[in-house]
Write an enzyme that holds these catalytic residues in place. Structure first.
Site, mmCIF file in Angstrom:
data_model
loop_
_atom_site.group_PDB
_atom_site.id
_atom_site.type_symbol
_atom_site.label_atom_id
_atom_site.label_comp_id
_atom_site.label_asym_id
_atom_site.label_seq_id
_atom_site.Cartn_x
_atom_site.Cartn_y
_atom_site.Cartn_z
ATOM 1 N N GLY A 10 59.313 101.208 47.462
ATOM 2 C CA GLY A 10 60.422 102.167 47.549
ATOM 3 C C GLY A 10 61.361 102.045 46.369
ATOM 4 O O GLY A 10 62.572 102.192 46.488
ATOM 5 N N SER A 12 61.521 103.889 43.650
ATOM 6 C CA SER A 12 61.751 105.071 42.805
ATOM 7 C C SER A 12 63.188 105.553 42.809
ATOM 8 O O SER A 12 63.605 106.275 41.911
ATOM 9 C CB SER A 12 60.812 106.207 43.235
ATOM 10 O OG SER A 12 61.040 106.564 44.576
ATOM 11 N N ARG A 13 63.958 105.195 43.821
ATOM 12 C CA ARG A 13 65.361 105.634 43.884
ATOM 13 C C ARG A 13 66.122 104.753 44.869
ATOM 14 O O ARG A 13 65.563 103.837 45.457
ATOM 15 C CB ARG A 13 65.451 107.108 44.297
ATOM 16 C CG ARG A 13 64.792 107.420 45.613
ATOM 17 C CD ARG A 13 64.994 108.885 46.027
ATOM 18 N NE ARG A 13 64.572 109.070 47.393
ATOM 19 C CZ ARG A 13 63.333 109.387 47.766
ATOM 20 N NH1 ARG A 13 62.401 109.571 46.851
ATOM 21 N NH2 ARG A 13 63.029 109.528 49.045
ATOM 22 N N ASN A 87 60.896 97.369 50.856
ATOM 23 C CA ASN A 87 62.121 98.171 50.956
ATOM 24 C C ASN A 87 61.859 99.632 51.340
ATOM 25 O O ASN A 87 62.717 100.284 51.910
ATOM 26 C CB ASN A 87 62.862 98.094 49.608
ATOM 27 C CG ASN A 87 63.865 99.213 49.453
ATOM 28 O OD1 ASN A 87 64.964 99.161 50.020
ATOM 29 N ND2 ASN A 87 63.497 100.255 48.717
ATOM 30 N N TYR A 152 63.192 105.143 64.381
ATOM 31 C CA TYR A 152 63.637 104.335 63.236
ATOM 32 C C TYR A 152 64.114 102.953 63.717
ATOM 33 O O TYR A 152 63.749 101.922 63.130
ATOM 34 C CB TYR A 152 64.774 105.092 62.534
ATOM 35 C CG TYR A 152 65.360 104.427 61.314
ATOM 36 C CD1 TYR A 152 64.672 104.408 60.100
ATOM 37 C CD2 TYR A 152 66.628 103.843 61.352
ATOM 38 C CE1 TYR A 152 65.225 103.820 58.973
ATOM 39 C CE2 TYR A 152 67.193 103.257 60.232
ATOM 40 C CZ TYR A 152 66.481 103.244 59.042
ATOM 41 O OH TYR A 152 67.042 102.668 57.925
ATOM 42 N N LYS A 156 62.620 99.288 62.678
ATOM 43 C CA LYS A 156 63.446 98.285 61.988
ATOM 44 C C LYS A 156 63.593 97.000 62.810
ATOM 45 O O LYS A 156 63.693 95.902 62.248
ATOM 46 C CB LYS A 156 64.809 98.887 61.647
ATOM 47 C CG LYS A 156 64.734 100.011 60.598
ATOM 48 C CD LYS A 156 64.169 99.511 59.275
ATOM 49 C CE LYS A 156 64.260 100.531 58.164
ATOM 50 N NZ LYS A 156 63.755 99.999 56.890
ATOM 51 N N ILE A 185 74.688 102.594 53.318
ATOM 52 C CA ILE A 185 74.603 102.491 51.858
ATOM 53 C C ILE A 185 74.460 103.913 51.305
ATOM 54 O O ILE A 185 73.619 104.677 51.792
ATOM 55 C CB ILE A 185 73.378 101.643 51.424
ATOM 56 C CG1 ILE A 185 73.313 100.300 52.183
ATOM 57 C CG2 ILE A 185 73.374 101.425 49.911
ATOM 58 C CD1 ILE A 185 74.419 99.309 51.906
HETATM 59 P P1 NAP Z 1 65.836 106.514 49.866
HETATM 60 O O1 NAP Z 1 66.869 106.742 48.834
HETATM 61 O O2 NAP Z 1 65.408 107.649 50.737
HETATM 62 O O3 NAP Z 1 64.549 105.846 49.159
HETATM 63 C C1 NAP Z 1 63.401 105.536 49.915
HETATM 64 C C2 NAP Z 1 62.358 104.947 48.988
HETATM 65 O O4 NAP Z 1 61.175 104.677 49.750
HETATM 66 C C3 NAP Z 1 61.970 105.888 47.871
HETATM 67 O O5 NAP Z 1 61.685 105.136 46.714
HETATM 68 C C4 NAP Z 1 60.698 106.520 48.418
HETATM 69 O O6 NAP Z 1 59.896 106.995 47.353
HETATM 70 C C5 NAP Z 1 60.064 105.321 49.137
HETATM 71 N N1 NAP Z 1 59.095 105.707 50.157
HETATM 72 C C6 NAP Z 1 59.302 106.451 51.264
HETATM 73 N N2 NAP Z 1 58.163 106.596 51.944
HETATM 74 C C7 NAP Z 1 57.202 105.935 51.250
HETATM 75 C C8 NAP Z 1 55.811 105.733 51.431
HETATM 76 N N3 NAP Z 1 55.157 106.254 52.491
HETATM 77 N N4 NAP Z 1 55.121 104.998 50.519
HETATM 78 C C9 NAP Z 1 55.770 104.483 49.437
HETATM 79 N N5 NAP Z 1 57.085 104.636 49.215
HETATM 80 C C10 NAP Z 1 57.790 105.366 50.101
HETATM 81 O O7 NAP Z 1 66.282 105.378 50.896
HETATM 82 P P2 NAP Z 1 67.288 104.141 50.703
HETATM 83 O O8 NAP Z 1 68.577 104.532 51.320
HETATM 84 O O9 NAP Z 1 67.239 103.622 49.323
HETATM 85 O O10 NAP Z 1 66.608 103.110 51.699
HETATM 86 C C11 NAP Z 1 65.827 102.010 51.274
HETATM 87 C C12 NAP Z 1 65.543 101.120 52.485
HETATM 88 O O11 NAP Z 1 66.782 100.667 53.030
HETATM 89 C C13 NAP Z 1 64.829 101.843 53.635
HETATM 90 O O12 NAP Z 1 63.909 100.970 54.253
HETATM 91 C C14 NAP Z 1 65.952 102.159 54.598
HETATM 92 O O13 NAP Z 1 65.499 102.291 55.923
HETATM 93 C C15 NAP Z 1 66.848 100.967 54.407
HETATM 94 N N6 NAP Z 1 68.236 101.195 54.801
HETATM 95 C C16 NAP Z 1 68.987 102.133 54.167
HETATM 96 C C17 NAP Z 1 70.310 102.319 54.581
HETATM 97 C C18 NAP Z 1 71.213 103.334 53.932
HETATM 98 O O14 NAP Z 1 72.341 103.493 54.437
HETATM 99 N N7 NAP Z 1 70.815 103.997 52.861
HETATM 100 C C19 NAP Z 1 70.817 101.544 55.625
HETATM 101 C C20 NAP Z 1 70.015 100.609 56.234
HETATM 102 C C21 NAP Z 1 68.718 100.428 55.819
HETATM 103 P P3 NAP Z 1 58.877 108.234 47.498
HETATM 104 O O15 NAP Z 1 59.565 109.284 48.325
HETATM 105 O O16 NAP Z 1 58.617 108.637 46.088
HETATM 106 O O17 NAP Z 1 57.680 107.676 48.155
#
Ligand code: NAP
Length: 244
Positions: A10, A12-13, A87, A152, A156, A185
């Site tokens: 994950g 890429s962003r 991630n 979700y 988790k 986040i």
């Molecule tokens: P995000 O901006 O939506 O990024 C998600 C990343 O996961 C992207 O790089 C996406 O790339 C990749 N991804 C999704 N599905 C995938 C797949 N099937 N195979 C490979 N890569 C995949 O999310 P984020 O906020 O950075 O979240 C990152 C992690 O933190 C997640 O596990 C999320 O549940 C956790 N988290 C986030 C928050 C928050 O508030 N943001 C809070 C708690 C936990 P592609 O789409 O190119 O595949």
């Protein structure tokens, strides 16, 4: 500077890209995984320098064969894998009473099964090395549950139980496994939430700000460090105090 290799899914962003930037600055070599190749290649090009080798491995983590292939290729390329950061993750929100089996399965397939596939693939490598760090990104929702996020939350919470079990099985071989549970986040994942929900959430955060990717990335760097070598099977909550 370290020249150990870390595989980040994950990347890429969002939080994953922040983790990659933080670890490149600390001198780690990086294997970057996500489905979309273009942002991954761009990030790899940005992070490569005379001290750091960063390479993109596009692929879907919910596919077992893809996970096995990527880990094999990364191991061949770098000769070792010191750290794995699971991630990548998605949400597929909906009220439980209206949740179709298909919507239930998506976060389970990606978040939980993807974490299993990559952990399973790196485990023999780390056990042979007699060292390794597995860091799994869960969520505070995995600890508290949340209306509209049963799928979700289950994925988790499953990551936390998986990590504790892996920590107990692999500890004797010098491999640690820990969880980071972020709160809110600011990333693409949280961008679309209605203003009312954001304001309400901010009111529940004692530190009075949303987290940033680097708040999580710094904890990943710590868990990879020598200072964290006696920490395993733990869940570190990075949420500004939200669920305390
Ligand atoms: P995000 O901006 O939506 O990024 C998600 C990343 O996961 C992207 O790089 C996406 O790339 C990749 N991804 C999704 N599905 C995938 C797949 N099937 N195979 C490979 N890569 C995949 O999310 P984020 O906020 O950075 O979240 C990152 C992690 O933190 C997640 O596990 C999320 O549940 C956790 N988290 C986030 C928050 C928050 O508030 N943001 C809070 C708690 C936990 P592609 O789409 O190119 O595949």
């Amino acid at each position: 500077m370290s020249n150990q290799t870390i595989l980040v899914t994950g990347a890429s962003r969002g939080i994953g890209a922040a983790i990659a930037r933080e670890l490149a600055a600390a001198g780690y070599n990086l294997a970057l995984v996500a489905r979309s190749a273009e942002p991954l290649e761009k990030l790899a090009a940005e992070l490569n320098n005379e001290n750091v080798t960063a390479k993109a491995w596009p692929g879907d983590i919910s596919d077992h064969d893809t996970a096995e292939r990527i880990v094999k290729e990364v191991h061949k390329e770098f000769g070792s894998i010191f750290g794995l950061v699971n991630n990548a993750g998605v949400t597929q929100d909906g009220l439980f009473m209206r949740m179709s089996p298909e919507n239930w399965k998506k976060p389970i397939d990606i978040n939980l099964n993807g974490t299993f596939y990559f952990t399973r693939a790196v485990a023999p490598i780390m056990m042979r090395q007699r060292e390794g760090r597995i860091i799994n990104i869960s969520s505070v929702i995995g600890l508290t549950g949340n209306a509209g996020q049963a799928n979700y939350a289950a994925s988790k919470a499953g990551i936390i139980a998986l990590t504790k079990s892996v920590a107990k099985e692999l500890g004797g071989r010098g491999v640690t496994a820990n969880v980071i549970a972020p709160g809110f986040i600011a990333t693409d994942m949280t961008e679309d939430l209605p203003e009312k929900v954001r304001t309400e959430m901010l009111g529940r955060i004692p530190l009075k700000r949303f987290g940033e990717g680097k708040d999580v990335a710094g904890v990943v760097k710590f868990l990879l460090s020598e200072e964290a070598s006696y920490i395993t099977a733990q869940t570190l909550v990075v949420d500004g105090g939200m669920i305390a």
